[in-house]
Design a protein around this motif. Structure first.
Motif, mmCIF file in Angstrom:
data_model
loop_
_atom_site.group_PDB
_atom_site.id
_atom_site.type_symbol
_atom_site.label_atom_id
_atom_site.label_comp_id
_atom_site.label_asym_id
_atom_site.label_seq_id
_atom_site.Cartn_x
_atom_site.Cartn_y
_atom_site.Cartn_z
ATOM 1 N N VAL A 144 0.859 -1.183 0.000
ATOM 2 C CA VAL A 144 0.000 0.000 0.000
ATOM 3 C C VAL A 144 0.895 1.232 0.000
ATOM 4 N N ILE A 159 -4.340 7.536 -0.797
ATOM 5 C CA ILE A 159 -3.824 6.263 -1.305
ATOM 6 C C ILE A 159 -3.657 6.350 -2.818
ATOM 7 N N LEU A 176 -2.428 0.271 -4.310
ATOM 8 C CA LEU A 176 -2.654 -0.859 -3.425
ATOM 9 C C LEU A 176 -2.741 -2.087 -4.303
ATOM 10 N N HIS A 229 -2.501 4.634 5.282
ATOM 11 C CA HIS A 229 -2.374 3.177 5.167
ATOM 12 C C HIS A 229 -3.265 2.483 6.189
ATOM 13 N N VAL A 254 -5.692 0.697 -7.500
ATOM 14 C CA VAL A 254 -5.983 0.511 -6.072
ATOM 15 C C VAL A 254 -6.900 -0.699 -5.897
#
Length: 283
Positions: free
Chosen positions: A131, A138, A141, A171, A241
């Motif tokens: 991640v 983010i 991932l 995270h 992601v």
């Protein structure tokens, strides 16, 4: 293959070859259609059916791939790249990159320079995860088998960024979702880079409720483009992601699972796990 299908196949193959050999001249739809002896309208429809994209879009992809090779050369300026690619100036090069890559040509050239990315490795119910996040949210991932390969994949997207192996709050919030409250999923901030179409597809995926499935065709229909199923599939396959953007919830209209970047066994397990959560609750 039927005779007419063979004729159509040969025409599209000839058109693709023509575009690849003449992209520096940025041929118009009319010029390409004339080359394969079709009207622009008929050629546009036929090309889209066979190639899964429009002639203009295909020309853009060929052009930008060439421009990206030039920009990787330190001595190549944006102006020189635009001219060598057959574009009229840096503004067209800029528009091309923003439309297809989701970034400016300058940002592509510097490879994420001045961007700080925190990353870490973790465990999930479905395997090892890497991640990564920026100050925005983010940005990556993914499930992985080997840490070194996972890190190289992340770095390939932002080769000049500054990386720090550390767990941050973003995270923790993202990984928390595997075991706890799904109602707060919309509070997780994402830092996504993609084309307008990719972003629209990923946004649509976020609206698929947990425990439910959708088809590629249904996603295309929600985007008000029923013929875009192939393009939808490509965008889903580019999802940066995993899990948080639930591309695993998209299957074929026939009920077959379709593809999954991180393996069909994992996709099956995630779908089953989510379905069980809906029935027994999150203990």
């Amino acid at each position: 293959m039927k005779t007419q299908d063979k004729i159509n196949f040969d025409r599209i193959a000839a058109a693709i070859k023509f575009i690849k050999e003449n992209f520096k001249q940025q041929p118009s739809l009319e010029e390409i259609a004339t080359y394969v002896n079709l009207s622009p309208f008929h050629f546009q429809r036929l090309f889209s059916d066979w190639a899964g994209t429009s002639p203009k879009r295909f020309l853009q992809f060929v052009s930008i791939n060439y421009a990206k090779k030039l920009l990787k050369q330190d001595q190549a300026t944006l102006f020189e790249t635009a001219m060598e690619t057959g574009l009229s100036g840096t503004s067209r090069l800029h528009d091309l990159f923003v439309n297809i890559e989701g970034m400016t040509p300058g940002e592509y050239k510097n490879g994420g320079e001045n961007l700080n990315i925190n990353y870490n490795f973790a465990e999930s119910p479905f395997g090892h995860i890497i991640v990564a996040s920026t100050a925005v949210g983010i940005c990556h991932l993914a499930f992985y088998k080997e840490e070194s390969t996972a890190l190289k994949t992340l770095q390939s997207h932002f080769p000049n960024a500054c990386y720090k192996h550390i767990t941050d709050l973003a995270h923790q919030e993202a990984l928390f979702i595997f075991n706890h409250d799904w109602s707060k999923l919309n509070q997780i901030k994402l830092h996504l880079r993609g084309t307008d179409f990719q972003l629209k597809v990923w946004e649509t995926l976020l609206k698929i409720p947990m425990g439910q499935l959708s088809s590629y065709g249904q996603i295309a229909q929600q985007l008000q483009n029923q013929k875009a199923s192939r393009a939808v599939g490509t965008a889903i396959g580019s999802n940066p992601v995993a899990f948080l953007i639930p591309c695993h919830r998209v299957i074929q209209a026939s009920g077959a699972l379709g593809g999954y970047h991180w393996g069909l066994d994992r996709k099956t397990a995630i779908i089953a796990w989510e379905a069980s959560k809906m029935y027994v609750g999150d203990d």
